[in-house]
Each structure stands twice: as structure tokens, then as C-alpha cells.
Motif scaffolding. Structure first.
Motif, PDB file in Angstrom:
ATOM      1  N   HIS A  59       0.770  -1.025  -0.063  1.00  0.00           N
ATOM      2  CA  HIS A  59       0.237  -0.161  -0.183  1.00  0.00           C
ATOM      3  C   HIS A  59       0.932   1.009   0.237  1.00  0.00           C
ATOM      4  CE1 HIS A  59       0.669  -1.097   4.872  1.00  0.00           C
ATOM      5  NE2 HIS A  59       0.170   0.285   4.492  1.00  0.00           N
ATOM      6  N   TRP A  60       0.174   2.531  -0.538  1.00  0.00           N
ATOM      7  CA  TRP A  60       1.249   3.544  -0.082  1.00  0.00           C
ATOM      8  C   TRP A  60       1.378   4.430   0.906  1.00  0.00           C
ATOM      9  CZ3 TRP A  60       0.586   8.710   1.298  1.00  0.00           C
ATOM     10  CH2 TRP A  60      -1.004   9.194   1.863  1.00  0.00           C
ATOM     11  N   HIS A  61       1.413   3.661   1.967  1.00  0.00           N
ATOM     12  CA  HIS A  61       2.547   4.446   3.370  1.00  0.00           C
ATOM     13  C   HIS A  61       3.939   5.046   3.335  1.00  0.00           C
ATOM     14  CE1 HIS A  61      -2.066   4.145   5.912  1.00  0.00           C
ATOM     15  NE2 HIS A  61      -1.767   5.049   5.127  1.00  0.00           N
ATOM     16  N   PHE A  62       4.335   5.573   3.797  1.00  0.00           N
ATOM     17  CA  PHE A  62       5.505   5.942   3.840  1.00  0.00           C
ATOM     18  C   PHE A  62       6.517   4.800   4.610  1.00  0.00           C
ATOM     19  CE2 PHE A  62       5.582   7.633   8.089  1.00  0.00           C
ATOM     20  CZ  PHE A  62       4.586   7.658   8.857  1.00  0.00           C
ATOM     21  N   ASP A  63       5.845   3.894   4.994  1.00  0.00           N
ATOM     22  CA  ASP A  63       6.689   3.232   6.132  1.00  0.00           C
ATOM     23  C   ASP A  63       6.781   2.132   5.383  1.00  0.00           C
ATOM     24  OD1 ASP A  63       3.560   3.466   6.854  1.00  0.00           O
ATOM     25  OD2 ASP A  63       5.008   2.130   8.741  1.00  0.00           O
ATOM     26  N   HIS A  64       6.258   1.962   4.349  1.00  0.00           N
ATOM     27  CA  HIS A  64       5.885   0.587   3.784  1.00  0.00           C
ATOM     28  C   HIS A  64       6.782   0.938   2.065  1.00  0.00           C
ATOM     29  CE1 HIS A  64       3.631  -1.762   6.115  1.00  0.00           C
ATOM     30  NE2 HIS A  64       3.425   0.036   6.356  1.00  0.00           N
ATOM     31  N   THR A  65       6.902   2.463   1.436  1.00  0.00           N
ATOM     32  CA  THR A  65       7.406   3.139  -0.044  1.00  0.00           C
ATOM     33  C   THR A  65       8.750   3.391   0.610  1.00  0.00           C
ATOM     34  OG1 THR A  65       5.971   4.785   0.269  1.00  0.00           O
ATOM     35  CG2 THR A  65       4.858   2.933  -0.802  1.00  0.00           C
ATOM     36  N   HIS A  91      -1.178  -1.504  -7.029  1.00  0.00           N
ATOM     37  CA  HIS A  91      -2.019  -1.137  -7.358  1.00  0.00           C
ATOM     38  C   HIS A  91      -2.587   0.304  -7.582  1.00  0.00           C
ATOM     39  CE1 HIS A  91      -6.626  -0.590  -6.741  1.00  0.00           C
ATOM     40  NE2 HIS A  91      -7.057  -1.285  -6.736  1.00  0.00           N
ATOM     41  N   GLU A  92      -3.414   0.247  -8.534  1.00  0.00           N
ATOM     42  CA  GLU A  92      -2.624   1.687  -9.228  1.00  0.00           C
ATOM     43  C   GLU A  92      -3.511   2.929  -8.356  1.00  0.00           C
ATOM     44  OE1 GLU A  92      -6.454   1.673 -11.931  1.00  0.00           O
ATOM     45  OE2 GLU A  92      -7.902   1.191 -10.463  1.00  0.00           O
ATOM     46  N   ASN A  93      -4.110   2.234  -7.126  1.00  0.00           N
ATOM     47  CA  ASN A  93      -4.698   3.455  -6.363  1.00  0.00           C
ATOM     48  C   ASN A  93      -2.941   4.006  -5.195  1.00  0.00           C
ATOM     49  OD1 ASN A  93      -6.980   3.820  -6.972  1.00  0.00           O
ATOM     50  ND2 ASN A  93      -7.381   2.835  -5.411  1.00  0.00           N
ATOM     51  N   VAL A  94      -2.397   2.709  -5.324  1.00  0.00           N
ATOM     52  CA  VAL A  94      -0.499   3.462  -4.675  1.00  0.00           C
ATOM     53  C   VAL A  94       0.192   4.216  -5.902  1.00  0.00           C
ATOM     54  CG1 VAL A  94       1.850   2.425  -3.950  1.00  0.00           C
ATOM     55  CG2 VAL A  94      -0.660   1.075  -3.241  1.00  0.00           C
ATOM     56  N   VAL A 101       5.666   1.972 -11.869  1.00  0.00           N
ATOM     57  CA  VAL A 101       5.753   1.121 -13.158  1.00  0.00           C
ATOM     58  C   VAL A 101       4.621   0.770 -13.633  1.00  0.00           C
ATOM     59  CG1 VAL A 101       8.123   2.829 -12.573  1.00  0.00           C
ATOM     60  CG2 VAL A 101       7.585   0.076 -13.462  1.00  0.00           C
ATOM     61  N   ALA A 102       4.206  -1.042 -12.710  1.00  0.00           N
ATOM     62  CA  ALA A 102       3.701  -1.730 -13.269  1.00  0.00           C
ATOM     63  C   ALA A 102       2.250  -1.349 -12.310  1.00  0.00           C
ATOM     64  CB  ALA A 102       4.020  -2.738 -13.221  1.00  0.00           C
ATOM     65  N   THR A 103       1.098  -1.282 -12.442  1.00  0.00           N
ATOM     66  CA  THR A 103       0.626  -1.044 -12.044  1.00  0.00           C
ATOM     67  C   THR A 103      -0.740  -1.814 -12.514  1.00  0.00           C
ATOM     68  OG1 THR A 103      -0.825   0.566 -12.875  1.00  0.00           O
ATOM     69  CG2 THR A 103       0.384   1.397 -11.231  1.00  0.00           C
ATOM     70  N   PHE A 104      -2.253  -2.572 -11.069  1.00  0.00           N
ATOM     71  CA  PHE A 104      -2.552  -3.307 -11.961  1.00  0.00           C
ATOM     72  C   PHE A 104      -3.918  -3.058 -10.798  1.00  0.00           C
ATOM     73  CE2 PHE A 104      -0.536  -4.982  -8.095  1.00  0.00           C
ATOM     74  CZ  PHE A 104      -1.402  -5.045  -7.378  1.00  0.00           C
ATOM     75  N   THR A 105      -5.456  -3.610 -11.469  1.00  0.00           N
ATOM     76  CA  THR A 105      -6.518  -3.652 -10.029  1.00  0.00           C
ATOM     77  C   THR A 105      -7.521  -4.335  -9.420  1.00  0.00           C
ATOM     78  OG1 THR A 105      -7.909  -3.911 -12.016  1.00  0.00           O
ATOM     79  CG2 THR A 105      -8.010  -1.317 -11.845  1.00  0.00           C
TER      80      THR A 105
END
Ligand code: ZN
Length: 303
Positions: free
Chosen positions: A93-99, A115-118, A145-149
Motif C-alpha cells: 500500500h502507499w504508506h511511507f513506512d512501506h514505500t 495497485h493503481e491507487n498506490v 511503473v506497473a500497476t494493476f486493479t
């Protein structure tokens, strides 16, 4: 200390940028610990979200990458297992402690997948309401660079890594990764083991979505499955069952009172978490904050 950064937020009253808050954290003392879970699968812990790592004949595949200052330590831990560089990064997911390591690993040539929302959330200014925290748009090299739904599979290192989206769970862009052959699952922040979980309502998260995703994982796992939670120690299916039952019980109690129009103060006074606090209430979300978070999450679903 995995959840150290949340304490920083607790003492900062005003909204601020994640980078400014993190600059105060000392990463120099963080050590990356590696635990072998299967022939080609490892769990790594340091500060921030737990990593899952697949290492083998084809490529190095990493699930989540904690904070930018830790990238050299994570790379050094991987170098003890293989001479190959990180080829794929999957963000749960998008949270800063994972990305937070995306920019470094992207520059080093890794293909970032999510995922595209990330990608949407990482590429714009964000705000995590419950933490009062703003985030800046990430540079292009840090974006997936690669996203999915719905999902994507990777056929690597003699295993099948099945990535599937869990709708509106911890956020609106969560993924769960199942290692078919190795019998390992990485659940991202859908699962906090032995800690009351944070659900990011302002990023589209819902407690119902978290419970639904947990139930899906319970259906496809066995007593021997090793489960990597987003935070907390390595887990078994029994731990995940206990988590499900804790969440369903507490959110059921709070939901009933929300529907009856009770105030947060009234709900807190009913002590809906009481018998769970000894096991789950010692993490960064203390029982009263957890009740407040669920109350607001369930209240929003009512509106
Ligand atoms: Zn998270």
C-alpha cells in the motif's frame, strides 16, 4: 523499534510533512533482521513495515521497503543471501513506512509494482487525517511503473507469487501476496499481529474491508502457513483468527452504539476493548485511540 515513528506523531500537534517528522528519527541504530521462512522466502524486519523477500534462481523480489535511510542496510541484508540486485518491488500500500525505499531502489533499477491507487496516492500530495500528517508527491522514479486493479502473478524462483487486491481495507490500495509453493502469505497492513491496527479512513480504509480480507486469507491458509503481518511478529493462522475475532467483536460493539447515535465519550465509557487490551493494546495505538479510530471509521460508513 518498528512502530517508533508513530510516537513522533503523538507529540506533534499540528499537521506536518512526513519527511520533516522522519528527519528526527535516528535510523543509524536500526538493524535489519532476517528470518528464513521457506527455501526461497525470507521475512526482514527493521523499522517500518515488515518485508517479504523472494530470492532464487530468477530474481530478487521484495515486498515493501520501509524508509529511505534503511535502503543500504536492506541491500546489505539481501547481499548476504544472493549477489543479485533487487529486480522487483511490490508495495502492499502507499504508506511511507512501506514505500520509503522506492526512490533508492527505483534508481538502482528495480521495477516497482502496486495497485493503481498506490501510484495515484504516491504521485499527489496526501493527508493521513488520523495522524494529522501530510505527504508530498514522490518523484517519478519512486512511483510504481506497473500497476494493476485486481491482481497480478509472478512466476519466479520456482514459486508462484499471487498478488491480489483487497478492496477498501487498511487503505483503498492494499495487496496481499501469497507464495503458492512456499506456503507463505504477506498481508501488508491488513494484519497487525498483537497490536491494535491502524485503519486509514482518509485513504479509503474500512474495518469491514479489513475483516473481509482476513476471512479470504483464512480460507486459503493452513496451520502450517507462515503469515507475515505489516507490523508485529511473524504469525500463524491461529494468530490471524484471533485478530479476526478481536476486530469483529470490538467493531461490532462500537458499530451498534454508532447506529444508536451514541457519542464517542459514551462508547469509550462502555470499554468495548477491555478483555483484548492485555494482548493487543500495548502497541502504538492505545485502547482509547483505537476506539476513537474505529468510531470515526464506522461513523463515516453510516453517513
Ligand atoms: Zn500502513
Amino acid at each position: 523499534m518498528k512502530t517508533h515513528f508513530f510516537r513522533i506523531f503523538a507529540v506533534c500537534a499540528a499537521a506536518h510533512f512526513a519527511a520533516a517528522a522522519l528527519a528526527q528519527q535516528d535510523f543509524s541504530k536500526v538493524e535489519i533482521q532476517t528470518e528464513k521462512l521457506a527455501e526461497t522466502v525470507y521475512m526482514m524486519t527493521g523499522s517500518g513495515g515488515n518485508l517479504g523477500v523472494s530470492v532464487g534462481e530468477d530474481a530478487v523480489f521484495v515486498i515493501d521497503d520501509q524508509f529511505a535511510p534503511l535502503t543500504p542496510k536492506i541491500q546489505a541484508a539481501i547481499a548476504k543471501l544472493t549477489p543479485k540486485p533487487v529486480q522487483f518491488v511490490l508495495n502492499t500500500h502507499w504508506h511511507f513506512d512501506h514505500t520509503g525505499g522506492n526512490e533508492n531502489l527505483g534508481k538502482a533499477g528495480a521495477v516497482i509494482v502496486a495497485h493503481e491507487n498506490v501510484r495515484k496516492r504516491l504521485s499527489t500530495e496526501g493527508f493521513i487525517e488520523f495522524l494529522g500528517m501530510k505527504t508530498k508527491p514522490e518523484p517519478k522514479v519512486a512511483l510504481p511503473v506497473a500497476t494493476f486493479t485486481r491482481g497480478i502473478s509472478f512466476h519466479l524462483n520456482g514459486d508462484e507469487l499471487v498478488v491480489s487486491h483487497a478492496p477498501r481495507a487498511h487503505t483503498d490500495g492494499d495487496s496481499i501476496v501469497r507464495f503458492g509453493k512456499s506456503n507463505v502469505v504477506h498481508m501488508g497492513d491488513i494484519f497487525f499481529n498483537k497490536l491494535y491496527p491502524f485503519i486509514d479512513t482518509s485513504s479509503g480504509g474500512t474495518v469491514e474491508g479489513v475483516i473481509a480480507a482476513v476471512e479470504r486469507v483464512l480460507q486459503v491458509t493452513s496451520e502450517r502457513t507462515r503469515i507475515i503481518p505489516g507490523h508485529g511478529p511473524l504469525a500463524t493462522r491461529a494468530d490471524l483468527q484471533a485478530y479476526r475475532s478481536m476486530l469483529a467483536t470490538i467493531s461490532g460493539r462500537i458499530g451498534e452504539q454508532v447506529r444508536a447515535g451514541r457519542t464517542l465519550e459514551q462508547v469509550a465509557a462502555s470499554r468495548p476493548t477491555e478483555e483484548f487490551d492485555a494482548v493487543w493494546g500495548k502497541g502504538f495505538l492505545k485502547p482509547d485511540k483505537f476506539v476513537e479510530m474505529l468510531y470515526k471509521n464506522l461513523q463515516k460508513r453510516q453517513q
